[in-house]
Scaffold this motif. Structure first.
Motif, short mmCIF file in Angstrom:
data_model
loop_
_atom_site.label_atom_id
_atom_site.label_comp_id
_atom_site.label_asym_id
_atom_site.label_seq_id
_atom_site.Cartn_x
_atom_site.Cartn_y
_atom_site.Cartn_z
N LYS A 83 0.82 -1.20 0.00
CA LYS A 83 0.00 0.00 0.00
C LYS A 83 0.86 1.26 0.00
CE LYS A 83 -3.86 2.20 2.44
NZ LYS A 83 -3.55 3.49 1.91
N LYS A 91 2.20 1.78 -3.52
CA LYS A 91 1.12 2.22 -4.41
C LYS A 91 0.75 3.68 -4.15
CE LYS A 91 -3.65 1.12 -5.54
NZ LYS A 91 -4.80 0.32 -5.16
N ASP A 92 0.62 4.05 -2.87
CA ASP A 92 0.26 5.42 -2.52
C ASP A 92 1.35 6.41 -2.89
OD1 ASP A 92 -2.15 4.50 -1.58
OD2 ASP A 92 -1.61 4.63 0.54
N PRO A 97 -0.84 8.85 -5.74
CA PRO A 97 -1.43 9.36 -4.49
C PRO A 97 -2.94 9.09 -4.43
CG PRO A 97 -0.03 11.01 -5.52
CD PRO A 97 -0.18 9.88 -6.50
N PRO A 98 -3.43 8.70 -3.25
CA PRO A 98 -4.87 8.43 -3.12
C PRO A 98 -5.69 9.70 -3.32
CG PRO A 98 -3.81 8.33 -0.97
CD PRO A 98 -2.72 8.52 -1.99
N LYS A 99 -6.89 9.53 -3.87
CA LYS A 99 -7.80 10.68 -4.06
C LYS A 99 -8.38 11.07 -2.72
CE LYS A 99 -8.98 9.42 -8.75
NZ LYS A 99 -10.01 8.93 -9.65
N LYS A 100 -8.59 12.38 -2.55
CA LYS A 100 -9.12 12.84 -1.26
C LYS A 100 -10.59 13.13 -1.33
CE LYS A 100 -4.77 14.68 0.21
NZ LYS A 100 -3.95 15.77 0.60
#
Length: 100
Positions: A89, A92-93, A97-100
């Motif tokens: 994770k 991957k992040d 980058p994860p969506k907020k």
């Protein structure tokens, strides 16, 4: 990003040699040994963790009935074991980058 080529093994070896002040021969040997260790442990234990990158695992697939896309004919696909890499994770992040 689509036009950029991935690093070759020689480029990776050069990077490690420069970064850790090693000879290219030693850096190459470390990379080769890491790959050999990953293969041996995945075969023996069924998984191997690449710290910070991910985990290679053996996955057993069940036999199933498939379809020949050219003729539409049903075919039996035998059970088999495959190797998968599950991305960590954090890796991957860092890449996406994860969506907020």
């Amino acid at each position: 990003m689509a036009g950029k080529k991935p690093l070759t093994k020689a480029q990776i070896v050069s990077h490690f040699a420069k970064k850790f002040d090693l000879s290219k021969k030693v850096a190459g040997a470390i990379i080769d040994e890491m790959a050999a260790l990953a293969i041996a442990e995945t075969k023996k234990a069924g998984s191997f963790v690449f710290p910070g990158i991910g985990k290679s695992v053996l996955v057993k697939r069940k036999a199933r009935v498939g379809r020949n896309p050219a003729t539409g004919e049903k075919i039996n696909i035998p059970a088999k074991t495959v190797v998968k890499i599950r991305v960590a994770k954090a890796f991957k992040d860092a890449v996406i980058p994860p969506k907020k």
